[in-house]
Motif scaffolding. Structure first.
Motif: not given
Length: 649
Positions: A7, A10, A33, A35, A45, A88, A90, A178
């Motif tokens: 990730v 951002v 972001a 990803v 995500a 975030i 993922a 993240e």
């Protein structure tokens, strides 16, 4: 180290996440972001808001916004004031991967039974993790009913209902988190508000019939002007400095150096034998009068904003008590303020390097003095001439105990400084709006403040200030004042104007100057507001309508999501805020000298609208049908803009 599913890039991050991005209670904002992962398996995500107490909210699924570039976005809105964050998350989306595999293999007759079997195992995992789901029964039947045609079974697997089920209840394999990344969430007034500025000494000022001398207004006479401000639907009343004004080095009318005994001086030359930053100018009344003024404003629904100018007149009490606050030159004199070619002989700037501890403590004391008297908004004069780390310290101290206090930065300076002050904690900032008058530069600036710098700096659009009378207003007549007010009020969630704007005061001190003739910075202005209204010499009704629209139409209270559209005329600006049924469309003639008729083109797909949709024109009350291409005609002598919202058919 990079996570199992990377990730990166951002947004929003301020200074690589070392400072919080800006957010407002209830204000939706995008989190983006990049990803990606190895191979061809699908990923998911999500954004998770983290409240000040550490509580994590429900995940919000991110959508890919640039196919093939792995860029994802979700819009989220914090629910309260405080120091929030966002994560975030993922993950490998095994459900979406299996669904895609089924789409490829089943029609090709490859591993058909195995694909159904794998789907059953995943469905078992889903129900074990999340419990029974409404669509899961239909999906299980499709996976197990061998009597049904393959096409029918596949149709259930690829249906929108199945996709929605998998997105709502994902299986998060290889989870990578993240964050949390910081968000400073403020009250709504930090984002949205209509400001009006007046000098209390001019409100209720009179001319003595016997001597011809101007008699200053007071806080008691200025109370009568509050109703005028309320009738124009303003939210915030901003007062220039109301402290004692220096008598040493005082400036005369129009900034002259030879004042008469009747000259009142500039309010920004703060301090005299009558006191300093914690005192009221005796001509305005007492602290009790100030308290009564604030109380009455609050009763009428107005917040009072106060000027916070860290500088001193030569006879400010600080000069004797704290000479270390200033810069002493080689000849022993204290340096006055200069911004060549401008000179401010009546003002001593603060030197923050001589006694930082003392200056920091005094600045906080002053703010808290006025906060205790009901002031919760401060307009800060020239903050870019003070150290950024000072502001970061001071604003953090105030925020820790009083997170509702709002600070507006008066920083007409280079972008890095403006954004740096936003990162340091200022809630809003003056902008370059005043000098953006051509269509292309307005479009570029609207995009910038609403979509590029929105996480760092909230803009406040001011078409005029006591310091700035742009040439557009000097030579454009009343239409120019309507145009700029409309653009400021509808283009930014916060806008403001200085008293006299509604009277279209437009005379500069000299050709080529942006200074007002007989500037109110240096003298008292006696105005007859009632006569101007009775004689039709005011655009106050237009201002009142603009501010009413800001309250009526929720999209006008937002910053983000502004979209520029096309018109065939270089003087007709078109922009929208919001989307779908919440869309507001603004069409504005930027030419104060002539009517403009042209076609405007709307990207209705991007707005989530039908190809043809019904609209309500709010300035005339008319109902129309609009679509992608629309003919408009705007005569600035009659109507400078259309303001349209979507109505039910």
């Amino acid at each position: 180290m990079v996570g199992r599913i990377p990730v990166v890039d951002v947004h929003p991050l301020v200074q690589n996440g070392t400072r919080p991005a800006k957010a407002t209670v209830g204000e939706a904002q995008p989190v983006r972001a990049t990803v990606f992962r190895e191979g061809h398996d699908r990923l998911g995500a999500e954004v998770v808001l983290v409240a000040p107490d550490g509580t994590r909210g429900a995940p919000v699924r991110m959508r890919e916004i640039a196919k093939g570039l792995d860029r994802y976005e979700a819009w989220v809105a914090p629910s309260g004031v405080g120091d929030w964050g966002f994560e975030i998350q993922a993950f490998g989306d095994v459900l979406a991967t299996w669904q895609h595999t089924a789409e490829m293999k089943i029609p090709a007759g490859v591993d058909v039974d195995l694909t159904f079997a794998e789907g059953l195992l995943l469905l078992d995992r889903l129900e074990d993790a999340h419990g029974p789901a409404p669509h899961a029964t239909a999906l299980r039947q499709a996976l197990t009913d061998t009597a049904r045609p393959l096409e029918a079974r596949l149709a259930v697997i690829t249906s929108p209902e199945t996709t929605a089920l998998f997105e709502a209840l994902p299986l998060r394999d290889l989870l990578t988190v993240e964050g949390p990344f910081p968000l400073a969430v403020d009250r709504t007034r930090a984002l949205t508000g209509a400001w009006y500025e007046f000098f209390p000494r001019s409100e209720g000022a009179t001319v003595d019939p016997d001597s011809g001398r101007v008699v200053s207004g007071t806080f008691r006479t200025a109370q009568h002007s509050l109703q005028r401000v309320v009738e124009m639907n303003f939210d915030v009343l901003y007062l220039p400095p109301v402290h004692p004004i220096g008598e040493v080095g005082r400036k005369g009318a129009n900034n002259t150096l030879d004042p008469s005994s009747d000259d009142v001086g500039s309010p920004w030359a703060i301090g005299s034998r009558h006191g300093g930053h914690d005192a009221i100018h005796p001509d305005l009344g007492t602290l009790a009068d100030f308290d009564a003024f604030v109380a009455e404003a609050n009763r009428l629904g107005l917040e009072v904003a106060m000027d916070f100018a860290l500088q001193a007149a030569p006879d400010h009490p600080w000069v004797d008590a704290h000479p270390e606050f200033f810069t002493t030159r080689a000849d022993g004199t204290i340096a006055y303020a200069e911004n060549p070619p401008k000179k401010y002989q009546d003002i001593y700037p603060i030197n923050f390097d001589n006694d930082p501890a003392g200056i920091y403590a005094e600045a906080e004391r002053i703010l808290r003095f006025w906060m205790d008297r009901g002031v919760r908004i401060f307009r800060v004069d020239n903050p870019h001439t003070k150290p950024t780390d000072f502001w970061e310290w001071l604003l953090a101290r105030i925020r820790k105990t009083d997170p509702d206090v709002v600070f507006l930065s008066e920083a007409f300076t280079r972008p890095a400084r403006m954004h740096g002050l936003g990162a340091a904690g200022f809630h809003q900032s003056y902008t370059y709006f005043t000098w953006r008058t051509e269509k292309t530069e307005i479009e570029e600036y609207l995009r910038e403040v609403s979509n590029e710098s929105d996480h760092t700096m909230r803009p406040a659009f001011w078409p005029n200030t006591p310091d700035i009378l742009h040439a557009f207003l000097q030579y454009g007549g009343p239409a120019a004042f309507r145009i700029r007010a409309t653009l400021a009020a509808l283009g930014s969630p916060t806008w403001g104007m200085y008293a006299g704007y509604e009277l279209c005061e437009h005379v500069a001190v000299r050709p080529g100057s942006e200074e007002y003739l007989d500037s109110e910075k240096f003298q008292i202005r006696v105005r007859d507001w009632d006569a101007a209204l009775a004689e039709g010499r005011t655009i106050a009704p237009d201002i009142a309508r603009l501010n009413a629209l800001r309250r009526e139409i929720p999209a006008l209270q937002t910053l983000r999501g502004l979209r520029i559209h096309w018109s065939d005329d270089d003087h007709v600006l078109v922009f929208t805020k919001g989307a779908g049924a919440a869309t507001v469309i603004v069409v504005l003639n930027l030419d104060p000298h002539g009517g403009r008729s042209t076609t405007v083109h709307l990207d209705w797909r991007a707005l989530g609208l039908d190809e043809h949709f019904p609209v309500r024109e709010h300035l005339t009350g008319e109902d129309w049908w609009w679509g992608e291409h629309n003919w408009v005609s705007l005569d600035p002598g009659h109507q400078v803009a259309h303001v349209l919202t979507i109505r039910s058919a």
